[in-house]
Design an enzyme around this catalytic site. Structure first.
Site, PDB file in Angstrom:
ATOM      1  N   SER A   1      -0.886  -2.847  13.740  1.00  0.00           N
ATOM      2  CA  SER A   1      -0.525  -1.483  13.362  1.00  0.00           C
ATOM      3  C   SER A   1       0.350  -0.830  14.428  1.00  0.00           C
ATOM      4  O   SER A   1       0.112  -1.001  15.625  1.00  0.00           O
ATOM      5  CB  SER A   1      -1.791  -0.643  13.185  1.00  0.00           C
ATOM      6  OG  SER A   1      -2.536  -1.123  12.113  1.00  0.00           O
TER       7      SER A   1
ATOM      8  N   ASN B   1       0.816  -1.210   0.000  1.00  0.00           N
ATOM      9  CA  ASN B   1       0.000   0.000   0.000  1.00  0.00           C
ATOM     10  C   ASN B   1       0.850   1.261   0.000  1.00  0.00           C
ATOM     11  O   ASN B   1       2.076   1.207  -0.080  1.00  0.00           O
ATOM     12  CB  ASN B   1      -0.961  -0.026   1.186  1.00  0.00           C
ATOM     13  CG  ASN B   1      -2.177  -0.873   0.890  1.00  0.00           C
ATOM     14  OD1 ASN B   1      -3.145  -0.408   0.323  1.00  0.00           O
ATOM     15  ND2 ASN B   1      -2.105  -2.144   1.272  1.00  0.00           N
TER      16      ASN B   1
ATOM     17  N   HIS C   1      23.073   0.136  12.065  1.00  0.00           N
ATOM     18  CA  HIS C   1      24.411   0.295  12.632  1.00  0.00           C
ATOM     19  C   HIS C   1      24.462  -0.385  13.991  1.00  0.00           C
ATOM     20  O   HIS C   1      23.472  -0.413  14.722  1.00  0.00           O
ATOM     21  CB  HIS C   1      24.769   1.780  12.791  1.00  0.00           C
ATOM     22  CG  HIS C   1      24.852   2.505  11.491  1.00  0.00           C
ATOM     23  ND1 HIS C   1      26.001   2.567  10.755  1.00  0.00           N
ATOM     24  CD2 HIS C   1      23.918   3.174  10.780  1.00  0.00           C
ATOM     25  CE1 HIS C   1      25.782   3.265   9.654  1.00  0.00           C
ATOM     26  NE2 HIS C   1      24.517   3.639   9.638  1.00  0.00           N
TER      27      HIS C   1
ATOM     28  N   THR D   1      11.267  -6.771  16.274  1.00  0.00           N
ATOM     29  CA  THR D   1      12.708  -6.912  16.440  1.00  0.00           C
ATOM     30  C   THR D   1      13.175  -8.359  16.383  1.00  0.00           C
ATOM     31  O   THR D   1      14.373  -8.605  16.277  1.00  0.00           O
ATOM     32  CB  THR D   1      13.154  -6.310  17.785  1.00  0.00           C
ATOM     33  OG1 THR D   1      12.509  -7.023  18.849  1.00  0.00           O
ATOM     34  CG2 THR D   1      12.813  -4.833  17.875  1.00  0.00           C
ATOM     35  N   LYS D   2      12.232  -9.311  16.476  1.00  0.00           N
ATOM     36  CA  LYS D   2      12.555 -10.743  16.501  1.00  0.00           C
ATOM     37  C   LYS D   2      11.627 -11.500  15.567  1.00  0.00           C
ATOM     38  O   LYS D   2      10.539 -11.021  15.237  1.00  0.00           O
ATOM     39  CB  LYS D   2      12.407 -11.292  17.921  1.00  0.00           C
ATOM     40  CG  LYS D   2      13.362 -10.667  18.908  1.00  0.00           C
ATOM     41  CD  LYS D   2      13.157 -11.242  20.290  1.00  0.00           C
ATOM     42  CE  LYS D   2      14.122 -10.562  21.253  1.00  0.00           C
ATOM     43  NZ  LYS D   2      13.894 -10.985  22.618  1.00  0.00           N
TER      44      LYS D   2
END
Length: 131
Positions: free
Chosen positions: A91, A19, A49, A96-97
């Protein structure tokens, strides 16, 4: 559509939809499976980083999105994440995993908040690939 595709290592499967105003980062490699629905303003980020590096070391890690995944508006998927088949990202979440098949995750950072039915039989052909 205001979707930005960074680099060329981006692969999008059949009947998947991206979208408006999304960021598809191909620097580390981005694989999007079949029948995936990516809502507006989603960020798929494959590079970053090392926060503990004295030299601000740059790295890239592939994102893999398996079939039938639904990513909600303004979700962020970080480098190296795999979203298992049929999983849902709520949403505004920051993933992170890895997310297991059919898990529903939400929050910052995203955590399991539910389970999705596994008998999925639909396609996202109702929109053009980039709606």
């Amino acid at each position: 559509m205001n979707t930005f595709i960074n680099r060329r290592k981006v692969e999008i499967g059949k009947n998947s939809v991206v979208n408006r105003c999304c960021y598809l980062d191909g620097r580390g490699g981005l694989f999007i499976g079949n029948n995936v629905s990516i809502s507006p303003e989603v960020q798929l980020i494959t590079a970053s980083h090392d926060v503990n590096s004295a030299t601000f070391k740059y790295y890239e890690k592939e994102i893999i999105i398996e079939d039938f995944v639904w990513i909600g508006t303004r979700a962020i998927i970080l480098p190296g994440v795999k979203l298992g088949k049929g999983s849902i990202v709520a949403s505004g979440s920051v993933v992170t995993k890895d997310v297991d098949q059919f898990d529903i995750v939400g929050g910052v950072p995203a955590k399991i908040i539910g389970k999705r039915a596994s008998n999925l039989d639909y396609n996202c052909r109702w929109f053009p690939p980039f709606d």
